[in-house]
Design a protein around this motif. Structure first.
Motif, PDB file in Angstrom:
ATOM      1  N   LEU A  42       5.543  13.925   1.344  1.00  0.00           N
ATOM      2  CA  LEU A  42       4.484  13.332   2.744  1.00  0.00           C
ATOM      3  C   LEU A  42       4.065  12.099   2.621  1.00  0.00           C
ATOM      4  O   LEU A  42       3.756  11.574   3.650  1.00  0.00           O
ATOM      5  CB  LEU A  42       2.894  14.487   2.028  1.00  0.00           C
ATOM      6  N   VAL A  43       3.562  11.194   1.506  1.00  0.00           N
ATOM      7  CA  VAL A  43       3.411   9.784   1.954  1.00  0.00           C
ATOM      8  C   VAL A  43       4.804   9.247   2.869  1.00  0.00           C
ATOM      9  O   VAL A  43       4.266   8.436   3.547  1.00  0.00           O
ATOM     10  CB  VAL A  43       3.907   9.199   0.530  1.00  0.00           C
ATOM     11  N   LYS A  58      -8.737   4.217  -5.267  1.00  0.00           N
ATOM     12  CA  LYS A  58      -7.834   4.507  -6.060  1.00  0.00           C
ATOM     13  C   LYS A  58      -6.953   3.721  -5.825  1.00  0.00           C
ATOM     14  O   LYS A  58      -6.053   3.107  -5.809  1.00  0.00           O
ATOM     15  CB  LYS A  58      -7.555   5.677  -6.469  1.00  0.00           C
ATOM     16  N   LEU A  59      -6.179   4.005  -4.598  1.00  0.00           N
ATOM     17  CA  LEU A  59      -5.091   3.475  -3.242  1.00  0.00           C
ATOM     18  C   LEU A  59      -5.925   2.195  -3.336  1.00  0.00           C
ATOM     19  O   LEU A  59      -4.193   1.510  -3.237  1.00  0.00           O
ATOM     20  CB  LEU A  59      -4.883   4.735  -2.512  1.00  0.00           C
ATOM     21  N   LEU A  60      -6.564   1.665  -2.708  1.00  0.00           N
ATOM     22  CA  LEU A  60      -7.187   0.158  -3.033  1.00  0.00           C
ATOM     23  C   LEU A  60      -7.023  -0.244  -4.122  1.00  0.00           C
ATOM     24  O   LEU A  60      -6.298  -1.431  -3.626  1.00  0.00           O
ATOM     25  CB  LEU A  60      -8.198   0.200  -2.289  1.00  0.00           C
ATOM     26  N   THR A 115      -5.024   3.273   7.700  1.00  0.00           N
ATOM     27  CA  THR A 115      -3.922   3.471   6.680  1.00  0.00           C
ATOM     28  C   THR A 115      -4.200   3.506   4.721  1.00  0.00           C
ATOM     29  O   THR A 115      -3.574   5.414   4.717  1.00  0.00           O
ATOM     30  CB  THR A 115      -3.528   2.417   6.309  1.00  0.00           C
ATOM     31  N   LEU A 116      -5.376   4.247   5.253  1.00  0.00           N
ATOM     32  CA  LEU A 116      -6.238   4.791   3.795  1.00  0.00           C
ATOM     33  C   LEU A 116      -6.268   6.334   3.878  1.00  0.00           C
ATOM     34  O   LEU A 116      -6.119   6.849   2.688  1.00  0.00           O
ATOM     35  CB  LEU A 116      -7.849   4.254   2.905  1.00  0.00           C
ATOM     36  N   LYS A 117      -6.567   6.015   5.440  1.00  0.00           N
ATOM     37  CA  LYS A 117      -7.306   8.184   5.181  1.00  0.00           C
ATOM     38  C   LYS A 117      -6.266   8.465   6.191  1.00  0.00           C
ATOM     39  O   LYS A 117      -5.831   9.699   4.646  1.00  0.00           O
ATOM     40  CB  LYS A 117      -7.775   7.690   7.333  1.00  0.00           C
ATOM     41  N   VAL A 167       0.752  -1.042  -0.024  1.00  0.00           N
ATOM     42  CA  VAL A 167      -0.095  -0.068   0.017  1.00  0.00           C
ATOM     43  C   VAL A 167       0.412   1.359   0.214  1.00  0.00           C
ATOM     44  O   VAL A 167       0.446   2.445  -0.754  1.00  0.00           O
ATOM     45  CB  VAL A 167      -0.464  -0.164   1.245  1.00  0.00           C
ATOM     46  N   ARG A 168       1.806   1.342   0.728  1.00  0.00           N
ATOM     47  CA  ARG A 168       2.966   2.707   0.698  1.00  0.00           C
ATOM     48  C   ARG A 168       3.753   2.943  -0.436  1.00  0.00           C
ATOM     49  O   ARG A 168       4.026   3.322  -0.846  1.00  0.00           O
ATOM     50  CB  ARG A 168       3.426   2.056   1.667  1.00  0.00           C
ATOM     51  N   ARG A 169       3.826   1.217  -1.131  1.00  0.00           N
ATOM     52  CA  ARG A 169       4.521   1.635  -2.967  1.00  0.00           C
ATOM     53  C   ARG A 169       3.617   2.125  -3.734  1.00  0.00           C
ATOM     54  O   ARG A 169       4.051   2.793  -4.616  1.00  0.00           O
ATOM     55  CB  ARG A 169       4.688   0.192  -3.140  1.00  0.00           C
TER      56      ARG A 169
END
Length: 456
Positions: free
Chosen positions: A315-316, A397-399, A351-353, A299-301
């Motif tokens: 920021l990430v 989108k991230l998911l 994490t998504l938030k 998810v970080r990637r």
């Protein structure tokens, strides 16, 4: 009922307690059960006929919910507390502590299995030939990589093998060398120890703690439970093992028709866990407890890939570090996705938030140390098949991107495996290992593709 899954279980051959043949072994075991007070209901019987594989328990007549199939006195259990070397294990308890917590039982098994006068000798006759156990830890590394890449099993096996070697060299071997009247390092080898670890994985039971003790006490150590370990596992099981002070009882949880096999459960386990610990997987779609993992670092990637500037990438990184401080993520952790919902909902939601926050929003959130009033659109529901489509576009989108990256970690795609499963001739030509691994991969990919659709 779903198609049954069975860990490979074969009667030992050549130099093991079962060398006299399976019929004699079963007869001797049942006689021993009667002698030690293990009571088997006349409504059930042990047989190789009519079972999914090898020994199993079948209904001689119709059974209703709540019927006791067999009762096992606690003295019959084989554990660190009942073995003939229990006083020795208790005396050296401090030196036998390990990460797994299995060392005392494994030492008991090393001794009892090779002792000609063991109280459990008739029980041992039903044990599999350890050299035929087919857990992934015994596969050639190339075959493991080829068949299990992306499933999570490779990493679990690597940890197992490292831990087994560490335990044997640092705990088991010194203990045996201090008690050469009971142990022989030439007989009780690292290879036998590894087989016994796999055997404990596949056949042992762990008594659950009382609810009030779950947060305060360490889990109970594993133990061997004669008769109970004959039963196979399916997610939709029809019997369950119950524990009391004096004995253990196998009790029906569903009506069972005459001639039907009786199945226990090893708990709510995904196919990759069944494959790793027991050496089998439930054929799709039988395992309703199946899951797919998305590694937290994936998810970080995905978030970093979505960042278009150096400032956004920075920021990430800051957001990830903050999530680590909150103990929501870790370098080796995973988000667990089930058929109906996300099992690690709190961690994935946070994490998504956080990873989807703009710089100013994150700054304010961080100043409040991650605390803020719940908002109805984000916090009032779990991450489920019903609610994921209603998430913010940035969250979805991230998911979605994280699921795509996870699917890329496999060595084959979903369509190729679906075609193979649908081709009965081609599937039948696969080895048992290839079939089991295919079931693991296919279930995981179906869950991940379902997530892609929900997050589109």
């Amino acid at each position: 009922m779903a198609t049954a899954a069975k860990r490979p279980k074969q009667v030992a051959a050549g130099g093991s307690p079962a060398e006299d043949g399976s019929a004699d072994a079963l007869s001797g075991f049942l006689d021993w059960c009667e002698t030690v007070g293990l009571e088997l209901s006349p409504k059930v019987y042990v047989s190789k006929e009519g079972t999914v594989s090898d020994y199993g328990l079948l209904a001689r007549e119709d059974l209703q919910i709540g019927e006791v199939l067999f009762t096992i006195p606690r003295a019959v259990l084989l554990s660190q507390h009942t073995t003939s070397i229990r006083s020795l294990l208790e005396k050296d308890q401090a030196s036998l502590e390990s990460q797994s917590g299995w060392v005392p039982l494994l030492l008991a098994l090393l001794h009892e299995y090779t002792a000609s006068n063991s109280h459990w000798r008739p029980y041992f006759s039903l044990w599999p030939d350890f050299s035929s156990m087919d857990h992934p830890m015994f596969w050639p590394e190339e075959e493991r990589m080829r068949l299990l890449q992306g499933t999570g099993i490779l990493e679990a096996v690597d940890k197992d093998l490292a831990n087994i070697q560490l335990e044997y060299t640092s705990i088991i071997l010194p203990f045996m060398e201090s008690h050469l009247d009971l142990f022989d390092p030439k007989l009780h080898t690292p290879e036998l120890y590894q087989r016994l670890v796999a055997f404990v994985m596949a056949y042992s039971f762990q008594e659950p703690l009382d609810e009030e003790d779950e947060d305060e006490k360490e889990p109970n150590p594993p133990m061997m439970v004669p008769m109970a370990d004959i039963l196979n596992h399916v997610a939709n099981h029809n019997a369950n093992l119950e524990y009391s002070l004096e004995c253990l009882k196998m009790v029906t949880t569903q009506p069972i028709g005459k001639g039907q096999e009786i199945f226990n459960t090893y708990g709510q386990m995904a196919n990759w866990q069944l494959m790793h610990m027991y050496g089998f997987a439930e054929p799709y779609p039988g395992n309703t407890d199946d899951t797919a993992d998305i590694q937290m670092v994936t998810v970080r990637r995905a978030a970093l890939q979505g960042a278009s500037t150096e400032a956004e990438r920075q920021l990430v990184s800051e957001q990830w570090d903050f999530l680590c401080q909150l103990e929501m993520v870790g370098e080796e952790g995973a988000f667990v996705i089930g058929w109906e919902e996300v099992l690690t909902e709190e961690e994935l939601s946070m994490t998504l938030k956080v990873l989807c926050m703009a710089a100013e929003e994150f700054k304010e959130f961080k100043e409040h140390e991650g605390w803020e009033e719940d908002t109805e659109d984000e916090e009032s529901f779990t991450l489920s098949n019903e609610t994921i489509p209603r998430l913010k576009a940035s969250w979805k989108k991230l998911l979605h991107d994280s699921a795509l990256l996870t699917l890329q970690s496999y060595s084959s795609d979903l369509k190729a495996e679906q075609d193979l499963l649908n081709d009965k001739v081609a599937y039948g030509k696969l080895s048992q290992r290839e079939q089991q691994a295919l079931q693991v991969r296919y279930g995981q990919k179906r869950i991940l593709h379902q997530l892609l659709e929900l997050a589109s």
